[in-house]
Design a protein around this motif. Sequence first.
Motif: not given
Length: 362
Positions: A306-330
């Motif tokens: 489960x730890x590996x899945x959570x690591x991948x999940x956290x990376x994907x989730x924060x990447x999604x939010x990062x793209x969302x915020x960056x392109x919103x400001x852009x």
Amino acid sequence: MLTILDRYILKRYLATFMAMLLMFIPIGIIIDVSEKINKMIENKVPFMDVVVYYGNFTIYFANALFPIFLFLSIIWFTSKLANNTEIIAILSSGISFTRFLRPFIIGATIVSIGVLLMGFYVVPKASEGFNNFRYMYLRSGGREQMVGDNTDVYRQLNNKEFLYVSNFNSSSKMAFNFVLEKFDKEKMVSKITASRIKWNEKDSTYTLYDYTKRTVGELGDKIEVLPEKNLKFKFELEDLTPVVYIAETLRVGELIDFIDKERKRGSSNIKVYSVVLYKKFSVPVSAFILTVIAVAVSSMKRRGGMGMNLTIGIAVAFSFVFFDKIFGVLAEKSTFPPMLAVWFSNIVFGILAVYLLRNAKR
């Protein structure tokens, strides 16, 4: 019709999502209190105002970080299913991966409808209370000083009239350092000034304090000075509100009308308002995309557990939010189209969801 398996997965889907919200929201509140407690004590904030603020904070915080909470909750309980070999048993019984995904899509539909309705009707009110509290008590010296340096409001009401206020208090419906100028063919016709202007909801009038009106004439100007005067104006209360958070406080119908009105006036802030409007529709859609990605990533039993899945999940989730915020400001600060900017994360991660789903089916 839902089977026992569908009800089991759907129940786990919704229960884990709610548990994730209930676990992280108190943490967010504790962090916020620790950061702001000195300001609250310094400005002698009434206890009930603090209680209302954290009610609004809960809604505002949950709405802003909903994609992360949803994604991590699905990763969590789907990984448990995989580690307990429940998914292998389900698929071995002849159920296809697409059929296995059905209760997850039903859960995503329930969540997205809830988020959509919250964004249309509940979040704007919570956003107004959240921002009012910050601007009244936390950003300056207290109740008397309002928003700080970025509160100046300039509005071109039409081809002839221009409005200015230095700051605006949503709670008291009062603006300060009011100026209304009227022109005719680039020549000033009249100018009204007041130290304060207050909205009267009962009769839809405005009370102007330290009122002065200068009417420009060919032979001489006419000046009217009064300590207080009630007037009716064609502009609306929202016209006095600073750009910083006006769009966030409007319900969807009001926001559409507001954008249309601002577009006719030639407002330079249309992109800021459009980003807020488009996000009301794009955020609920992300529930489906993140659900598919989460199930595809976590349905496989991995060596890291489960730890590996959570690591991948956290990376994907924060990447999604990062793209969302960056392109919103852009979109707000450049010529990038607001609609494309808001939907960019959904498009990119939607493609990723299709790719991962195909691999998971294999």
